[in-house]
Design a protein around this motif. Structure first.
Motif, PDB file in Angstrom:
ATOM      1  N   PHE A 130       2.926  -0.993   8.558  1.00  0.00           N
ATOM      2  CA  PHE A 130       2.812  -1.121  10.018  1.00  0.00           C
ATOM      3  C   PHE A 130       3.484   0.059  10.702  1.00  0.00           C
ATOM      4  CE2 PHE A 130       2.115  -3.585  13.830  1.00  0.00           C
ATOM      5  CZ  PHE A 130       3.097  -3.139  14.688  1.00  0.00           C
ATOM      6  N   ARG A 131       4.696   0.362  10.289  1.00  0.00           N
ATOM      7  CA  ARG A 131       5.434   1.446  10.943  1.00  0.00           C
ATOM      8  C   ARG A 131       4.791   2.810  10.663  1.00  0.00           C
ATOM      9  NH1 ARG A 131      10.163  -0.311  13.259  1.00  0.00           N
ATOM     10  NH2 ARG A 131      10.969  -2.318  12.526  1.00  0.00           N
ATOM     11  N   PHE A 142      -5.572   2.099  15.614  1.00  0.00           N
ATOM     12  CA  PHE A 142      -4.577   1.434  14.768  1.00  0.00           C
ATOM     13  C   PHE A 142      -5.256   0.386  13.896  1.00  0.00           C
ATOM     14  CE2 PHE A 142       0.023   0.192  14.349  1.00  0.00           C
ATOM     15  CZ  PHE A 142      -0.166  -0.853  13.467  1.00  0.00           C
ATOM     16  N   LEU A 143      -6.042  -0.481  14.523  1.00  0.00           N
ATOM     17  CA  LEU A 143      -6.681  -1.561  13.767  1.00  0.00           C
ATOM     18  C   LEU A 143      -7.643  -1.021  12.727  1.00  0.00           C
ATOM     19  CD1 LEU A 143      -7.354  -4.068  16.676  1.00  0.00           C
ATOM     20  CD2 LEU A 143      -5.617  -4.243  14.899  1.00  0.00           C
ATOM     21  N   TYR A 149      -3.602  -8.275  16.845  1.00  0.00           N
ATOM     22  CA  TYR A 149      -3.897  -7.533  18.067  1.00  0.00           C
ATOM     23  C   TYR A 149      -3.725  -8.478  19.248  1.00  0.00           C
ATOM     24  CZ  TYR A 149      -6.491  -5.459  21.883  1.00  0.00           C
ATOM     25  OH  TYR A 149      -6.829  -4.972  23.111  1.00  0.00           O
ATOM     26  N   VAL A 158      -0.704   6.960  14.309  1.00  0.00           N
ATOM     27  CA  VAL A 158      -1.551   6.856  15.503  1.00  0.00           C
ATOM     28  C   VAL A 158      -0.871   7.526  16.688  1.00  0.00           C
ATOM     29  CG1 VAL A 158      -2.566   5.215  17.141  1.00  0.00           C
ATOM     30  CG2 VAL A 158      -2.779   4.807  14.686  1.00  0.00           C
ATOM     31  N   GLY A 159       0.452   7.368  16.761  1.00  0.00           N
ATOM     32  CA  GLY A 159       1.183   8.013  17.837  1.00  0.00           C
ATOM     33  C   GLY A 159       1.126   9.526  17.766  1.00  0.00           C
ATOM     34  N   ALA A 191      -5.088   1.695  20.314  1.00  0.00           N
ATOM     35  CA  ALA A 191      -4.988   0.349  19.742  1.00  0.00           C
ATOM     36  C   ALA A 191      -6.146   0.111  18.773  1.00  0.00           C
ATOM     37  CB  ALA A 191      -4.972  -0.698  20.843  1.00  0.00           C
ATOM     38  N   TYR A 219       3.441  -6.837  14.379  1.00  0.00           N
ATOM     39  CA  TYR A 219       3.627  -7.211  12.981  1.00  0.00           C
ATOM     40  C   TYR A 219       4.544  -8.423  12.952  1.00  0.00           C
ATOM     41  CZ  TYR A 219       5.158  -7.093   8.143  1.00  0.00           C
ATOM     42  OH  TYR A 219       5.445  -7.434   6.836  1.00  0.00           O
ATOM     43  N   GLY A 269       3.352  -4.198   3.705  1.00  0.00           N
ATOM     44  CA  GLY A 269       3.903  -4.966   4.819  1.00  0.00           C
ATOM     45  C   GLY A 269       4.393  -4.116   5.984  1.00  0.00           C
ATOM     46  N   GLU A 270       5.660  -4.314   6.353  1.00  0.00           N
ATOM     47  CA  GLU A 270       6.205  -3.659   7.538  1.00  0.00           C
ATOM     48  C   GLU A 270       6.202  -2.136   7.385  1.00  0.00           C
ATOM     49  OE1 GLU A 270       9.838  -5.391   8.891  1.00  0.00           O
ATOM     50  OE2 GLU A 270      10.297  -3.727  10.249  1.00  0.00           O
ATOM     51  N   ASP A 287       1.701   3.008  12.847  1.00  0.00           N
ATOM     52  CA  ASP A 287       2.149   3.181  14.229  1.00  0.00           C
ATOM     53  C   ASP A 287       2.531   4.640  14.490  1.00  0.00           C
ATOM     54  OD1 ASP A 287       5.166   2.685  15.956  1.00  0.00           O
ATOM     55  OD2 ASP A 287       3.197   2.322  16.860  1.00  0.00           O
ATOM     56  N   SER A 291       3.763  -2.394  18.342  1.00  0.00           N
ATOM     57  CA  SER A 291       3.146  -1.076  18.514  1.00  0.00           C
ATOM     58  C   SER A 291       2.356  -1.194  19.813  1.00  0.00           C
ATOM     59  CB  SER A 291       2.222  -0.764  17.328  1.00  0.00           C
ATOM     60  OG  SER A 291       1.539   0.469  17.534  1.00  0.00           O
ATOM     61  N   THR A 302      -4.126   0.421  25.785  1.00  0.00           N
ATOM     62  CA  THR A 302      -5.329  -0.393  25.614  1.00  0.00           C
ATOM     63  C   THR A 302      -5.088  -1.654  24.772  1.00  0.00           C
ATOM     64  OG1 THR A 302      -5.908   1.018  23.747  1.00  0.00           O
ATOM     65  CG2 THR A 302      -6.913   1.530  25.880  1.00  0.00           C
ATOM     66  N   GLY A 303      -3.865  -1.889  24.396  1.00  0.00           N
ATOM     67  CA  GLY A 303      -3.615  -3.105  23.619  1.00  0.00           C
ATOM     68  C   GLY A 303      -2.302  -3.030  22.885  1.00  0.00           C
ATOM     69  N   TRP A 323       0.304   0.145  23.161  1.00  0.00           N
ATOM     70  CA  TRP A 323      -0.588   1.187  23.678  1.00  0.00           C
ATOM     71  C   TRP A 323      -1.159   0.728  24.994  1.00  0.00           C
ATOM     72  CZ3 TRP A 323       0.400   5.117  20.675  1.00  0.00           C
ATOM     73  CH2 TRP A 323       0.758   4.873  19.342  1.00  0.00           C
ATOM     74  N   ILE A 379      -0.250  -4.150  19.283  1.00  0.00           N
ATOM     75  CA  ILE A 379      -0.351  -4.598  17.903  1.00  0.00           C
ATOM     76  C   ILE A 379       1.031  -5.097  17.515  1.00  0.00           C
ATOM     77  CG2 ILE A 379      -1.191  -4.004  15.610  1.00  0.00           C
ATOM     78  CD1 ILE A 379      -3.156  -3.117  17.675  1.00  0.00           C
ATOM     79  N   TYR A 407      -2.400  -1.884   2.683  1.00  0.00           N
ATOM     80  CA  TYR A 407      -1.680  -2.151   3.928  1.00  0.00           C
ATOM     81  C   TYR A 407      -0.845  -3.418   3.819  1.00  0.00           C
ATOM     82  CZ  TYR A 407      -0.823  -3.152   8.861  1.00  0.00           C
ATOM     83  OH  TYR A 407      -0.214  -3.432  10.067  1.00  0.00           O
TER      84      TYR A 407
END
Lengths: 304, 98
Positions: free
Chosen positions: A268-269, A250-251, B34, A275-276, A247, B25, A264-265, A272, B16, B20-21, B18, B23, A260
């Protein structure tokens, strides 16, 4: 055909008119200049880049002297893109830095068909390490060390993420080093080809490392993201490579991306998915060799 | 008539998740938020339908194991107000909305 396939005089002829179009990663950039010192450096440092035959140029850039009066009184150079100057002129001796910063500006301000992270990216065995980092965290120095330690350079400045599949697109360009980092890389990688130092720039003293030939030759090969590593050089720090909660990663990636919010979306995707797919770490270090070794171990670990 | 909360009509959230948190949109504003486990759980509860503050506190108690005491009520109210400011939830008069 690459730049080195031209003679210097042939290159000079093209740079004057209609401009020389080089392929810089996914971008076709037409460059024009008549500044002798800049042309010499381009021939030396950009020699491996392909000459683009594309009819469509992404950017038309030019570096030229400012007014006639200025040619004798504190001469300056200005960067132009599509005929307009997006920022103030610089001292004439900062010709290569202004060209590089100008092209960076073009990529950052435009080209929103890609998600752009402020990150260095290197690759080995098809998997990429992305180093998202703000200025001053040592990513360029670390990147220069890695590409002289068996890693391919994808980019020193922009992590370009392709929306269709999340692959990282390569943009191997000159790697600018600042101040003490120049000598650090000279010692770490004596074989590195480093251009002249430019003193008194807005970033201090700057010099440019030519990317390894293989990195430029393989500029059409994207890579899958494998690791997100957030680096920070800290004086005297032992090397610490510590897992980062996803998490948080991601941020940090989202806040680090140039566009970013614009995407937009889609952004985000993409973040996501990235990070995955990645193992995420924070890296603090002071010794470059130790950092490179730690990243090597990370990449070879089955749990990496 | 107690105030109730719901997701706005134009609400579309992309998640999204996880360990630990979370996210999220928010498509209507283009913003990314978050959320901790409690915040995420409250939004998911509201996706099922409108709820009063009391409903939310009971939900928090059942899902998070936190007692529905004064502190939980205070924090839940603050959370909902913050979500309202962000446009993640909408406040309405529950009798009118029923």
């Amino acid at each position: 055909m690459i730049l080195a396939d031209l003679t210097f005089d042939q290159m000079v002829g093209r740079l004057g008119d209609p401009g020389l179009c080089l392929r810089l990663g996914p971008f076709a950039v037409r460059i024009s200049t008549t500044l002798g010192p800049l042309m010499q450096l381009m021939y030396e440092l950009l020699r491996d880049h392909r000459i683009a035959e594309d009819p469509i140029r992404d950017f038309h850039v030019e570096v030229r002297s400012t007014s006639l009066l200025r040619r004798w009184l504190r001469p300056q150079v200005q960067f132009y893109v599509d005929g307009r100057a997006p920022f103030e002129p610089l001292p004439a001796q900062h010709h290569l830095p202004i060209l590089e910063w100008g092209i960076n500006w073009c990529i950052a301000a435009r080209s929103h068909h890609l998600l752009k992270l402020h990150a260095a990216v290197v690759e080995r065995d098809g998997r990429a390490i992305l180093f998202p980092a703000w200025p001053g965290h040592g990513k360029s120095t670390l990147c220069a060390a890695l590409v002289h330690s068996g890693w391919r350079l994808l980019s020193d400045e922009f992590g370009l993420v392709r929306p269709s599949d999340g692959a990282i697109v390569a943009l191997p360009r000159l790697m600018p080093l600042k101040n003490e980092s120049i000598e650090v890389i000279r010692r770490f990688a004596p074989e590195a080809h480093i251009g002249p130092s430019f003193h008194g720039t807005r970033k201090g003293t700057v010099a440019h490392v030519r990317p390894p030939t293989e990195s430029v030759e393989r500029a059409d090969e994207p890579a899958a993201p494998g690791w997100l590593v957030f680096p920070r050089w800290v004086a005297g720090s032992p090397v610490r490579l510590e897992p980062m909660p996803k998490a948080q990663a991601f941020l940090m990636v989202a806040s680090n991306a140039f566009n970013y919010e614009i995407l937009g979306e889609i952004s985000f995707r993409l973040v996501d998915a990235m990070v995955g797919a990645c193992s995420c770490y924070s890296l603090s270090y002071s010794d470059l060799g130790e950092a490179v070794a730690a990243l090597d171990r990370m990449s070879r670990s089955i749990h990496g | 008539m107690p105030t109730a909360w719901s997701l706005p009509d134009d609400s579309r959230l992309v998640w999204s998740n996880w360990r630990t948190g979370h996210i999220v949109y928010q498509a209507s504003s283009g913003e990314t938020h978050y959320l901790n486990a409690t915040g995420a759980s409250v939004l998911r509860r509201l996706k099922e339908g409108p709820a009063t503050l009391e409903d939310i506190c009971r939900h928090i108690e059942s899902v998070e194991g936190l007692p529905a005491d004064e502190e939980t009520v205070r924090q839940a109210a603050a959370l909902l107000n913050r979500f309202d400011e962000l446009g993640l939830v909408a406040r309405f008069d529950s009798a009118a909305g029923a």
